[in-house]
Enzyme design. Structure first.
Site, mmCIF file in Angstrom:
data_model
loop_
_atom_site.group_PDB
_atom_site.id
_atom_site.type_symbol
_atom_site.label_atom_id
_atom_site.label_comp_id
_atom_site.label_asym_id
_atom_site.label_seq_id
_atom_site.Cartn_x
_atom_site.Cartn_y
_atom_site.Cartn_z
ATOM 1 N N TYR A 404 28.033 9.306 15.626
ATOM 2 C CA TYR A 404 27.520 10.639 15.948
ATOM 3 C C TYR A 404 28.516 11.454 16.768
ATOM 4 O O TYR A 404 29.494 10.930 17.263
ATOM 5 C CB TYR A 404 26.138 10.611 16.576
ATOM 6 C CG TYR A 404 25.865 9.858 17.846
ATOM 7 C CD1 TYR A 404 26.827 9.588 18.801
ATOM 8 C CD2 TYR A 404 24.554 9.435 18.118
ATOM 9 C CE1 TYR A 404 26.520 8.930 19.969
ATOM 10 C CE2 TYR A 404 24.231 8.776 19.284
ATOM 11 C CZ TYR A 404 25.215 8.525 20.210
ATOM 12 O OH TYR A 404 24.893 7.866 21.374
ATOM 13 N N GLU A 405 28.258 12.741 16.822
ATOM 14 C CA GLU A 405 29.183 13.744 17.386
ATOM 15 C C GLU A 405 30.539 13.738 16.678
ATOM 16 O O GLU A 405 31.582 13.883 17.292
ATOM 17 C CB GLU A 405 29.362 13.545 18.899
ATOM 18 C CG GLU A 405 28.102 13.682 19.707
ATOM 19 C CD GLU A 405 27.342 14.968 19.409
ATOM 20 O OE1 GLU A 405 27.975 15.964 19.010
ATOM 21 O OE2 GLU A 405 26.118 14.972 19.569
ATOM 22 N N GLY A 406 30.486 13.597 15.374
ATOM 23 C CA GLY A 406 31.690 13.530 14.550
ATOM 24 C C GLY A 406 32.160 12.091 14.449
ATOM 25 O O GLY A 406 32.473 11.459 15.467
ATOM 26 N N HIS A 411 37.387 12.789 13.287
ATOM 27 C CA HIS A 411 38.279 13.216 14.374
ATOM 28 C C HIS A 411 39.732 12.888 14.049
ATOM 29 O O HIS A 411 40.639 13.666 14.376
ATOM 30 C CB HIS A 411 37.861 12.558 15.682
ATOM 31 C CG HIS A 411 36.593 13.113 16.251
ATOM 32 N ND1 HIS A 411 36.446 14.432 16.599
ATOM 33 C CD2 HIS A 411 35.398 12.529 16.524
ATOM 34 C CE1 HIS A 411 35.222 14.640 17.054
ATOM 35 N NE2 HIS A 411 34.564 13.501 17.020
#
Length: 521
Positions: A404-406, A411
């Site tokens: 989660y959060e990318g 990234h």
């Protein structure tokens, strides 16, 4: 099971000697120590005992509403009553006006005590930051005081079926109806999408107001309850049955003409949402650090008390010491990386470097957490595989942080494409690393510069994205350890830090060889 013990001394050492938090205007190290001590007591005595309960009971869906375990509700009430919800909100809105680095102290300790409860509460500061940056005065006055008091918590609603990292595929739509907007669509994987910890929840919802994939997206405030107290058009279709994070309800939300308020300018939703996302990414990096530190604490305690052979504890064996030291090194190094980014974000210095440090902190912290948990299971042997010792829960809870959060792969792709093309963030890292002494920093920096040149010469650098991220992570990591080793004498256990620094240096040839092997395939 080893009772939770907050690693406060390590946290304060990292802020003082690695991140140099005293550069923050008005920073008071004694006050930071006092705040950390107060929260550590709450975490150890009240929050941590609810962790196993939350894992066993989980959140449940009853008559369309999510119900949390009673023990977590009681712990949250004490957290709220002590004023922690408003820690970083401005005083004029009922908060305490503290900075994001003070929040980082609290966030790591909270994670180690109970990451699921931390997760449910953690998006509220990012929501407040977004409201402060993009909200009207009326929106701030209406929404910030109940966040500060803990009456309301928040979510971040981006992901849809078929629209995860590709936000251009978002289909949830907002239409203007008189003085407000109405939102219709479906959002999935929404952490804390519903619960009974608070009376209401503020959803920040990314929805389509135009047809352009990106410029057609706007950000909206959608409250779970309308001004008259009736439920808004937001329902929970289900909560996900997950591998870990059982007491953090991950919801599938249906928006059916939900009353909404535009936040910021129409068509600028992605820019506004990134304010919240960047806060969340650093917080997820800290989640990884907190879980790594917790895993090490459990494993070290077990190994010190487990007698084998000629009356010796197993931590006298070289292989067990190696595993314990790696777990410890991952926690200490990851903490330093997040603290560097957090302090630079707070001071406003070197924004190009902060742009690079944010994904690096997220990647290192979360990869470290799953590695530390795996090593912890190995140290405990068969006991590590049992629920009783919590290590298997750490492994389950930690695994989502790499997603989660990318995802960490996303990234890496962003580093090898967008950031590489921009140039300035990588230039900033080059200049920063060049200011550090030591063979390990020099060696990894030289290899990284060659790797950067290799990627710039490729029409498609994405095949080398992951090994290049690993090499980039190691540049930052070695800078952190150069600082830690230089200041080791200021720590209560300098021999421990010097030993861990030696272990950290052994990562350099691995990262360099990993990139070379991928490049030569």
């Amino acid at each position: 099971m080893k009772a939770f013990s907050a690693p406060l001394d390590d946290i304060l050492f990292s802020l003082r000697h690695v991140a140099q938090a005293d550069r923050i205007d008005g920073w008071d190290g004694d006050f930071a120590t006092e705040i950390g001590g107060h929260f550590a007591r709450l975490a150890e005595d009240i929050i941590a005992p609810t962790d196993a309960i939350g894992d066993t009971e989980g959140a449940r869906l009853e008559n369309g509403r999510v119900r949390m375990p009673q023990a977590l509700k009681q712990a949250f009430e004490q957290y709220r009553e002590q004023g922690w919800c408003g820690l970083t909100l401005p005083e004029e809105y009922g908060g305490q006006g503290q900075n994001g680095v003070i929040l980082a102290i609290v966030s790591e300790i909270f994670t180690g005590a109970n990451v699921t409860l931390q997760m449910v509460t953690s998006l509220a500061p990012g929501c407040a930051r977004t409201l402060l940056a993009f909200g009207t005065e009326a929106q701030k006055a209406r929404n910030l005081p109940p966040i500060a008091s803990g009456e309301w918590l928040s979510t971040m609603c981006l992901t849809e079926p078929g629209a995860g990292s590709d936000l251009g595929r978002i289909r949830t739509r907002a239409v203007r109806l008189g003085g407000h907007h109405a939102i219709t669509g479906e959002k999935i994987f929404i952490s804390g999408g519903d619960h009974d910890l608070t009376d209401a929840i503020i959803h920040l919802v990314l929805a389509r107001t135009g047809d352009d994939p990106i410029r057609g997206l706007s950000l909206f405030i959608v409250r779970s309850a309308r001004e008259d107290g009736t439920r808004n058009g937001v329902t929970v279709a289900r909560i996900e049955d997950k591998m870990g994070m059982h007491a953090s309800p991950t919801c599938n939300l249906i928006f059916d003409n939900a009353e909404a308020e535009l936040l910021g300018a129409e068509g600028q939703g992605l820019a506004a949402m990134f304010t919240m996302m960047n806060h969340a990414r650093l917080d997820v990096g800290l989640q990884g650090v907190g879980l790594s530190a917790r895993a090490h604490d459990i494993a070290a305690s077990y190994a010190a008390g487990r007698i084998q052979g000629r009356g010796q504890s197993i931590d006298s064996h070289a292989d067990v010491r190696r595993m314990l030291d790696e777990m410890d090194m991952l926690a200490v190094g990851g903490r330093g990386i997040v603290h560097l980014a957090a302090v630079m974000l707070e001071t406003g210095e070197n924004p190009d470097l902060v742009e690079l440090l944010t994904p690096v902190a997220k990647v290192f912290g979360t990869e470290g957490a799953t590695r530390a948990a795996d090593l912890g299971i190995q140290v405990l042997g068969g006991y590590g595989y049992l629920r009783e010792y919590r290590m298997e829960q750490v492994a389950r809870d930690a695994r989502i942080t790499r997603i989660y959060e990318g995802t960490n792969g996303i990234h890496a792709l962003a580093l090898a494409t967008r950031l590489l093309k921009l140039g300035a963030p990588l230039d900033a890292l080059d200049a920063y690393a060049a200011g550090h002494d030591g063979k390990a920093v020099a060696d990894v920096l030289a290899a990284w510069r060659l790797a950067r040149a290799d990627l710039q010469g490729l029409a498609d650098p994405t095949a080398l994205a992951t090994p290049f991220m690993a090499l980039t992570v190691e540049v930052v990591h070695q800078c952190v350890w150069a600082r830690i080793e230089a200041a080791a004498g200021q720590h209560a256990d300098p021999e421990r830090l010097i030993r861990l620094a030696r272990m950290a240096r052994r990562r350099v040839p691995v990262a360099v060889a990993g990139f070379k092997a991928e490049k030569d395939i």
